[in-house]
Design a protein around this motif. Structure first.
Motif, PDB file in Angstrom:
ATOM      1  N   CYS A  90       0.895  -1.133   0.178  1.00 49.01           N
ATOM      2  CA  CYS A  90       0.104  -0.111  -0.035  1.00 49.01           C
ATOM      3  C   CYS A  90       0.923   1.283   0.082  1.00 49.01           C
ATOM      4  N   CYS A  93      -0.108   3.347   3.326  1.00 55.13           N
ATOM      5  CA  CYS A  93       0.143   2.922   5.211  1.00 55.13           C
ATOM      6  C   CYS A  93       1.260   1.702   5.050  1.00 55.13           C
ATOM      7  N   CYS A 111      -4.335  -0.255  -0.181  1.00 55.91           N
ATOM      8  CA  CYS A 111      -4.996  -1.528   0.428  1.00 55.91           C
ATOM      9  C   CYS A 111      -6.645  -0.741   0.356  1.00 55.91           C
ATOM     10  N   CYS A 114      -7.385   2.084   3.111  1.00 56.14           N
ATOM     11  CA  CYS A 114      -6.751   3.450   2.542  1.00 56.14           C
ATOM     12  C   CYS A 114      -7.657   3.827   1.378  1.00 56.14           C
TER      13      CYS A 114
HETATM   14 ZN    ZN Z   1      -3.273   1.218   3.353  1.00 52.88          ZN
END
Ligand code: ZN
Length: 120
Positions: A90, A93, A111, A114
């Protein structure tokens, strides 16, 4: 490093490359469809309604090209991440993106959590 097999990454890479080729082809075809790219356009003395129609056609084609270009950029970015060994991580994050998600959207940069936050 995301726990993906080399085989999975290779398959994703092939898919992304094919998708990118298709997209670029579609963009090319759309550009040809654009009434404004007609070489006769500038010199024709078309009636006003023809001009309006061409303008609408042009705007529609532009919007489609824009959408396809955004997707092409996402795919290019995903291919760069593959080359850097950062595919499936991701971009926000740093967590691993689930393989199931990547199978559906190979160019995923985020992801699910997010992505939801970005769209909210
Ligand atoms: Zn993420």
């Amino acid at each position: 490093m995301a726990p993906f097999s080399k085989k999975f990454i290779d398959e994703q890479k092939k898919r992304l490359e094919n998708d990118l080729r298709d997209l670029l082809e579609k963009i090319d075809n759309l550009k040809k469809e654009d009434p404004f790219s007609d070489p006769d356009h500038a010199s024709d003395n078309a009636a006003v309604d023809t001009d309006v129609r061409e303008q609408v056609g042009h705007d529609t084609v532009e919007a489609q090209i824009k959408d396809l270009s955004i997707r092409a950029e996402d795919i290019k970015a995903a291919l760069i991440r593959i080359n850097k060994g950062k595919y499936g991580v991701c971009q926000k994050c740093g967590k691993d993106i689930p393989q199931a998600r990547l199978k559906i959207i190979p160019e995923s940069a985020y992801c699910i959590d997010c992505e939801k936050k970005l769209r909210a």
